[in-house]
Design an enzyme around this catalytic site. Structure first.
Site, PDB file in Angstrom:
ATOM      1  CE  LYS A  13       6.621  -1.920   9.612  1.00 27.10           C
ATOM      2  NZ  LYS A  13       5.397  -2.274  10.091  1.00 27.10           N
ATOM      3  NE  ARG A  88       2.277   3.177   8.474  1.00 28.61           N
ATOM      4  CZ  ARG A  88       1.987   2.151   9.121  1.00 28.61           C
ATOM      5  NH1 ARG A  88       2.559   2.356  10.658  1.00 28.61           N
ATOM      6  NH2 ARG A  88       1.734   1.003   8.801  1.00 28.61           N
ATOM      7  NE  ARG A 122      -0.130  -9.184   8.872  1.00 31.33           N
ATOM      8  CZ  ARG A 122       0.442  -7.970   8.841  1.00 31.33           C
ATOM      9  NH1 ARG A 122       1.869  -7.960   9.132  1.00 31.33           N
ATOM     10  NH2 ARG A 122      -0.111  -7.193   8.314  1.00 31.33           N
ATOM     11  NE  ARG A 155      -3.072  -5.656  10.446  1.00 24.89           N
ATOM     12  CZ  ARG A 155      -2.108  -4.775  10.275  1.00 24.89           C
ATOM     13  NH1 ARG A 155      -1.083  -5.306  11.201  1.00 24.89           N
ATOM     14  NH2 ARG A 155      -2.007  -3.756   9.759  1.00 24.89           N
ATOM     15  NE  ARG A 166      -1.424  -2.210   5.671  1.00 27.83           N
ATOM     16  CZ  ARG A 166      -1.582  -3.579   5.961  1.00 27.83           C
ATOM     17  NH1 ARG A 166      -2.538  -4.383   5.385  1.00 27.83           N
ATOM     18  NH2 ARG A 166      -0.882  -4.122   6.709  1.00 27.83           N
TER      19      ARG A 166
END
Ligand code: AMP
Length: 210
Positions: A13, A88, A122, A155, A166
């Protein structure tokens, strides 16, 4: 015109939000990026939420909502914006409806088994937040952002434990938000398994051609 992008961590996203922002001219606002900036700048709010973000948890959601909304007010987004990572929780969805009422809510749907691979590949730019994938979208020079020359790194919440957390939070807190939009016929679901450009075509159809 407020567009909300929903999806698991690693669903793409953030990448899609950047592409949609370039296409529509609407600014992209990532709640996670706002929180990471606050942490980097060591503001009192950043220090308060740092532990939650590192662990992949939600944290004090009223406070986070206030910070995100005051950021939006400060920026005075006249023609709208693209929101990524917010809401969220049901509380945040209710507050968002009251203040800004999203025009489009889009879920980028990706199964869990693809998520861990994607997140471990990532890399994120510390300077501008640009997102790379070491396999599918590597930077031209290793470790250096093509856009701003900033340093690329994983990250700190992209580790196995925080990813698990998560995903758990996605099921517990975000899924009810998705169900709420779906029940109100406000949700558009697109398949997030395809290539970024195929997903983007579906996203443009979902947001621009309606
Ligand atoms: P993201 O960049 O969307 O993956 O978000 C990174 C982390 O920031 C999350 O794991 C949460 O700890 C925190 N965060 C981001 N958005 C929110 C939100 N809307 N409410 C609470 N915490 C958030």
């Amino acid at each position: 015109m407020l567009i909300v992008l929903l999806g698991k961590p690693g669903s793409g996203k953030g990448t899609q939000a950047v592409m949609l922002s370039e296409k529509t001219g609407l600014p992209h606002l990532s709640s996670g990026a706002i929180l990471r900036d606050e942490i980097r700048e060591r503001t009192p709010f950043g220090l308060r939420i740092e532990e939650y973000v590192l662990r992949g948890e939600i944290g004090p959601q009223e406070l986070i909502t206030d910070v995100v909304f005051s950021y939006i007010e400060r920026k005075r987004y006249a023609s709208g914006f693209i929101l990524d990572g917010f809401p969220r929780t049901i509380y945040q969805a209710e507050e968002l409806d009251e203040q800004y009422r999203p025009a489009r809510c889009v879920l980028i749907d990706v199964p869990d088994d693809l998520i861990v691979d994607r997140i471990s590949q990532r890399l994120t730019c510390a300077g501008c937040g640009a997102i790379y994938n070491t396999v599918f979208h590597p930077p031209s020079a290793p470790g250096v952002c093509d856009s701003c020359g900033g340093e690329l790194a994983q990250r700190s919440d992209d580790n196995d434990e925080a990813i698990r957390k998560r995903l758990e939070i996605f099921r517990k807190d975000v899924q009810p938000v998705i169900d709420r939009y779906r029940d109100a016929n406000r949700l558009i679901t697109i398949d997030g398994i395809a290539t970024p450009s195929e997903v983007f075509t579906a996203l443009k159809n979902a947001t621009m051609n309606r």
